[in-house]
Design a protein around this motif. Sequence first.
Motif, PDB file in Angstrom:
ATOM      1  N   LEU A 120       0.830  -0.889   0.015  1.00 15.78           N
ATOM      2  CA  LEU A 120      -0.001   0.360   0.124  1.00 15.78           C
ATOM      3  C   LEU A 120       1.076   1.158  -0.114  1.00 15.78           C
ATOM      4  O   LEU A 120       0.395   2.118  -0.770  1.00 15.78           O
ATOM      5  N   ALA A 121       2.228   1.438   0.570  1.00  8.24           N
ATOM      6  CA  ALA A 121       2.990   2.781   0.371  1.00  8.24           C
ATOM      7  C   ALA A 121       3.635   2.677  -0.779  1.00  8.24           C
ATOM      8  O   ALA A 121       3.829   4.715  -0.858  1.00  8.24           O
ATOM      9  N   ILE A 122       2.848   2.359  -2.036  1.00  8.88           N
ATOM     10  CA  ILE A 122       3.061   2.586  -3.089  1.00  8.88           C
ATOM     11  C   ILE A 122       2.067   3.928  -3.593  1.00  8.88           C
ATOM     12  O   ILE A 122       2.235   4.537  -4.704  1.00  8.88           O
ATOM     13  N   LEU A 123       1.070   3.722  -2.722  1.00 12.82           N
ATOM     14  CA  LEU A 123      -0.261   4.658  -3.280  1.00 12.82           C
ATOM     15  C   LEU A 123       0.088   5.231  -2.789  1.00 12.82           C
ATOM     16  O   LEU A 123      -0.589   6.598  -3.198  1.00 12.82           O
ATOM     17  N   ILE A 124       0.558   5.436  -1.323  1.00 14.99           N
ATOM     18  CA  ILE A 124       1.108   7.394  -1.295  1.00 14.99           C
ATOM     19  C   ILE A 124       1.631   8.300  -1.725  1.00 14.99           C
ATOM     20  O   ILE A 124       2.216   9.083  -2.482  1.00 14.99           O
ATOM     21  N   PHE A 125       3.521   7.356  -2.201  1.00 15.63           N
ATOM     22  CA  PHE A 125       4.073   7.486  -3.343  1.00 15.63           C
ATOM     23  C   PHE A 125       4.142   8.152  -4.559  1.00 15.63           C
ATOM     24  O   PHE A 125       4.611   9.202  -5.207  1.00 15.63           O
ATOM     25  N   LEU A 126       2.919   7.367  -5.074  1.00 16.15           N
ATOM     26  CA  LEU A 126       2.662   7.515  -6.731  1.00 16.15           C
ATOM     27  C   LEU A 126       2.281   9.461  -6.401  1.00 16.15           C
ATOM     28  O   LEU A 126       2.682  10.131  -7.144  1.00 16.15           O
ATOM     29  N   PRO A 127       1.273   9.506  -5.740  1.00 17.29           N
ATOM     30  CA  PRO A 127       0.747  11.097  -5.734  1.00 17.29           C
ATOM     31  C   PRO A 127       1.882  12.566  -5.677  1.00 17.29           C
ATOM     32  O   PRO A 127       2.212  12.454  -6.281  1.00 17.29           O
ATOM     33  N   VAL A 128       2.654  11.742  -4.611  1.00 13.29           N
ATOM     34  CA  VAL A 128       4.550  12.769  -3.831  1.00 13.29           C
ATOM     35  C   VAL A 128       5.333  13.184  -5.718  1.00 13.29           C
ATOM     36  O   VAL A 128       5.674  13.377  -5.651  1.00 13.29           O
ATOM     37  N   LEU A 129       5.550  11.468  -6.310  1.00 12.83           N
ATOM     38  CA  LEU A 129       5.882  11.425  -7.830  1.00 12.83           C
ATOM     39  C   LEU A 129       5.820  12.313  -8.666  1.00 12.83           C
ATOM     40  O   LEU A 129       6.078  12.827  -8.921  1.00 12.83           O
ATOM     41  N   TYR A 130       4.230  12.398  -8.581  1.00 13.20           N
ATOM     42  CA  TYR A 130       4.273  12.759  -9.970  1.00 13.20           C
ATOM     43  C   TYR A 130       3.497  14.542  -9.660  1.00 13.20           C
ATOM     44  O   TYR A 130       4.062  15.288 -10.367  1.00 13.20           O
ATOM     45  N   TYR A 131       3.586  15.006  -8.622  1.00 18.34           N
ATOM     46  CA  TYR A 131       3.845  15.989  -7.992  1.00 18.34           C
ATOM     47  C   TYR A 131       4.927  17.096  -8.596  1.00 18.34           C
ATOM     48  O   TYR A 131       5.971  17.497  -8.796  1.00 18.34           O
ATOM     49  N   LEU A 132       6.463  16.100  -8.090  1.00 21.69           N
ATOM     50  CA  LEU A 132       7.558  16.452  -8.440  1.00 21.69           C
ATOM     51  C   LEU A 132       7.853  16.299  -9.426  1.00 21.69           C
ATOM     52  O   LEU A 132       8.570  16.390 -10.313  1.00 21.69           O
ATOM     53  N   VAL A 133       6.819  15.258 -10.944  1.00 21.29           N
ATOM     54  CA  VAL A 133       7.679  15.376 -12.117  1.00 21.29           C
ATOM     55  C   VAL A 133       6.811  17.042 -12.368  1.00 21.29           C
ATOM     56  O   VAL A 133       7.426  17.057 -13.413  1.00 21.29           O
ATOM     57  N   LYS A 134       5.918  17.057 -11.703  1.00 19.47           N
ATOM     58  CA  LYS A 134       5.152  18.714 -12.199  1.00 19.47           C
ATOM     59  C   LYS A 134       6.192  19.964 -12.171  1.00 19.47           C
ATOM     60  O   LYS A 134       5.867  20.705 -13.020  1.00 19.47           O
ATOM     61  N   GLN A 135       6.779  19.646 -10.938  1.00 11.77           N
ATOM     62  CA  GLN A 135       8.289  20.692 -10.840  1.00 11.77           C
ATOM     63  C   GLN A 135       8.786  20.217 -11.430  1.00 11.77           C
ATOM     64  O   GLN A 135       9.411  21.376 -11.949  1.00 11.77           O
TER      65      GLN A 135
END
Length: 353
Positions: free
Chosen positions: A181-196
């Motif tokens: 389930l930890a991946i479900l927390i990581f994905l939004p964070v990573l996409y936020y960083l990709v946007k940055q």
Amino acid sequence: MIKKVITKKQYEFLEHELTYLQRAGTISEEEKGRMLASYDVKDGLSFITILLAIGALLLGLGILTFVASNWMYISKGLKFLLIIVCLIGVNFAGVKFETRFPKTSRSMHYAGILIFGAGIFLIEQMYNISINFNSSFLLWAIGTVCIGYFLKDRTIILFTSFLLLIYLNGSIFLDETSYPLAILIFLPVLYYLVKQFDYPRFLSFIMNVLAINTIILFLMEIVPKLVEDNSRTTVLSILFILGIALTYIRVPLKLQKITAIQGHILHGITAIFLTYEFSIWFPLAYFVFLLYLIQKGSLTSIVIICALIFRYYTDSFEFLPKSLLFIIGGLLLLVFGFFFEKQRKKGGESIEP
């Protein structure tokens, strides 16, 4: 005003064209300078960057090799202290060099990430901590994503994505106790960083791969529990629909092309597997759909059609002459090539993935 980041080659081309316009009297020198000032040149992989990256790798491996070779002769307290001192030392050096030598500084942080990951495994071994190796990669990823966010470094975020791919697949295929389930927390964070980072291509591609991988494993975990019969067909069908959806889903413009290509790849691969599950109506309907995509300018669909033809050819070795397959494939490619050339000559639709 936020400056647009372009490659060095693009900047040189732009500068050449603006110089031409200046000499022709269309724009003034001040206007040329103001236009060029609206852009920043993206840093490439220079010789110094590559040299420092290799140096960071060798430094990290050297420290780890030294510690590992003398591991049995060192007390637990000293072992722990060595790991902490090395970790703090290289990161402190990275912070110290940040202003004057930014590339060297970044290399120090890379070495620190390697030491941090190795330290996790060494401490587990030292204190006999019973943790599955995929959980160790999760801890490593937590550390790297924090450093990547702090440094705004896309290379570190990319490395984090590979760590998470190992964690995700290791959890499913080796641990098999629960869904990671930890991946479900990581994905939004990573996409936020990709946007940055303004959606760099390769990083965006890997992010999408991680997200698709997460969905595939989730379906493999949940569907068999809900559907006892034909669970494989159900999973493939859902992924097939997802692939088509990805080609049309509205995402940021810079992410659109990459997502569309990955959608084509996903529905293409799943469709080939589904031809073994359904009767002839499915491949015929899908073939018509691919022709529609090609008419819209999809180059990827040509590759999928060729793969579909080859899939049926492998089932008909005994009664279909090999030459006939080549003739059919060659004619299709010639027709498609003629179509695209015609589209370009009359200035038709832009060619899509």
